[in-house]
Design an enzyme around this catalytic site. Structure first.
Site, PDB file in Angstrom:
ATOM      1  N   CYS A 109       0.810  -1.221   0.000  1.00 30.27           N
ATOM      2  CA  CYS A 109       0.000   0.000   0.000  1.00 30.27           C
ATOM      3  C   CYS A 109       0.840   1.266   0.000  1.00 30.27           C
ATOM      4  O   CYS A 109       0.320   2.362  -0.192  1.00 30.27           O
ATOM      5  CB  CYS A 109      -0.930   0.005   1.210  1.00 30.27           C
ATOM      6  SG  CYS A 109      -2.083  -1.360   1.182  1.00 30.27           S
ATOM      7  N   HIS A 243      -2.912   7.134   3.708  1.00 35.03           N
ATOM      8  CA  HIS A 243      -3.427   5.848   3.224  1.00 35.03           C
ATOM      9  C   HIS A 243      -4.757   5.557   3.921  1.00 35.03           C
ATOM     10  O   HIS A 243      -4.897   5.717   5.132  1.00 35.03           O
ATOM     11  CB  HIS A 243      -2.394   4.762   3.535  1.00 35.03           C
ATOM     12  CG  HIS A 243      -2.850   3.395   3.155  1.00 35.03           C
ATOM     13  ND1 HIS A 243      -3.427   3.128   1.938  1.00 35.03           N
ATOM     14  CD2 HIS A 243      -2.815   2.214   3.827  1.00 35.03           C
ATOM     15  CE1 HIS A 243      -3.732   1.839   1.878  1.00 35.03           C
ATOM     16  NE2 HIS A 243      -3.384   1.274   3.008  1.00 35.03           N
ATOM     17  N   ASN A 273     -10.292   0.346   1.211  1.00 39.63           N
ATOM     18  CA  ASN A 273      -8.842   0.475   1.078  1.00 39.63           C
ATOM     19  C   ASN A 273      -8.446   0.007  -0.321  1.00 39.63           C
ATOM     20  O   ASN A 273      -8.517  -1.178  -0.624  1.00 39.63           O
ATOM     21  CB  ASN A 273      -8.181  -0.386   2.169  1.00 39.63           C
ATOM     22  CG  ASN A 273      -6.665  -0.451   2.066  1.00 39.63           C
ATOM     23  OD1 ASN A 273      -6.073   0.032   1.102  1.00 39.63           O
ATOM     24  ND2 ASN A 273      -6.040  -1.066   3.057  1.00 39.63           N
TER      25      ASN A 273
END
Ligand code: ACO
Length: 316
Positions: A109, A243, A273
């Site tokens: 990520c 994030h 996400n």
């Protein structure tokens, strides 16, 4: 390096929490209170990563008034490429009809920040003038849809950033702590008849609580470090673009930095996400609705599989 424009593309299909309760032992209330997520976009009907990646790239090119032929390099951050090979960057290049070298980057990520750092090094070498960073992620193919502890968290999407020479990117800080126990997945291993140790394909596995604590402490550490590098305080930052893994992680970092909620934009509510695509998708949406303006000071911060972390100060 500076970023001249952002772009993004999302799958058409939105999946609500209520839809998940039809096949999982979960509830809209649990998902919203534990994560902040109400729905996520899932790729269906032949949508591909290169299609979304190329759409995101076209939006960034249009906003910058440039054409695919103006690109000198395409870097694609992806945790699971569309194919094992060619690289997803090459597939995006083909759709754009661009003619430049292409490379995939995988830093979980944190991929957007890693790719920005690679783009910066390329630009500093003076061999290229324009690098397109595209983050294209399809976590819906990496998760186990029978595991309520993980599948409710993720979504698919693509975000792009058009990078050029300039002095917008003030600093980048990257870390990696090799750890294949807290967050991992195994690809299919093939059927080589000489190897009796081929691991079975395994979807994403995660120690949620451990990653939660890691995320909050490392994000605060990285953000304070990059602000320190640039000699700025949190009050001088227009937006902290983090994030989008869990609303509670965002809130915990925000309260440690003693900042207002308006400075922490969020799209996890409707996107889930989307791994490395979270930050460029969010910045592109902010560019589209006018929240993001030239000259603003942004702090970016991400964490993910690796375990990796990254933060940057960017003047847009
Ligand atoms: N619905 C209902 N109950 C659930 C669900 C669900 N979807 N998921 C878990 N539960 C249950 C658990 O089974 C557990 O039940 P038990 O107490 O009977 O055993 C209970 O809820 C509590 O589980 P916890 O794991 O303690 O829940 P927590 O509050 O920690 O939330 C979560 C879990 C959302 C995963 C959180 O830990 C988290 O966000 N962690 C960080 C994840 C992250 O940031 N990942 C990013 C990396 S992704 C990447 O790089 C690809």
């Amino acid at each position: 390096m500076k970023i001249r424009a952002f772009g993004h593309a999302l799958p058409k299909r939105s999946v609500t929490n209520e839809e998940l309760t039809r096949f999982l032992d979960t509830s809209d209330e649990w998902i919203q209170t534990h994560t902040g997520i109400q729905s996520r976009r899932i790729m269906t009907g032949g949508e591909t990563l290169s299609l979304l990646g190329a759409q995101a790239a076209k939006m960034a090119l249009e906003r910058a008034n440039l054409a695919p032929k103006d690109l000198d390099y395409i870097l694609c951050s992806t945790t699971r490429g569309e194919m094992s090979f060619p690289s997803t960057a090459c597939l995006i290049q083909q759709r754009l009809a661009a003619a430049c070298p292409c490379l995939d980057v995988n830093a979980g990520c944190t991929g957007f920040l890693y790719a920005l750092d690679v783009a910066r090094a390329m630009l500093e070498s003076s061999r290229v003038k324009r690098v397109l960073v595209v983050c294209a992620e399809q976590l819906s193919r990496l998760t186990d849809w029978k595991d309520r502890g993980t599948c409710v968290l993720f979504g698919d999407g693509a975000g792009a950033a058009l990078c050029e020479n300039g002095d917008g990117l003030k600093t980048v800080r990257l870390t990696a702590e090799g750890d294949a126990a807290s967050l991992y997945g195994w690809p299919a291993g093939g059927n080589c008849p000489f190897d009796d140790h081929i691991p079975k394909e395994q979807p994403l596995k995660m120690n949620g609580q451990e990653i939660f604590k890691f995320a909050v402490s490392r994000s605060q550490r990285d953000i304070e470090a990059v602000m320190d590098d640039c000699g700025i305080t949190a009050d001088a930052v227009d937006y902290f673009v983090l994030h989008q893994a869990n609303r509670r992680i965002l809130d915990a970092v925000r309260s440690r930095l003693k900042q207002l909620a308006e400075k922490f934009p969020v799209n996890i509510t409707t996107h889930g996400n989307t791994s490395s695509a979270c930050i460029p998708v969010l910045l592109s949406e902010m560019e589209g609705d006018g929240r993001l303006k030239k000259g603003q000071t942004l702090v970016l911060s991400a964490f993910g599989a690796g375990l990796t972390t990254g933060a940057a100060v960017l003047q847009y």
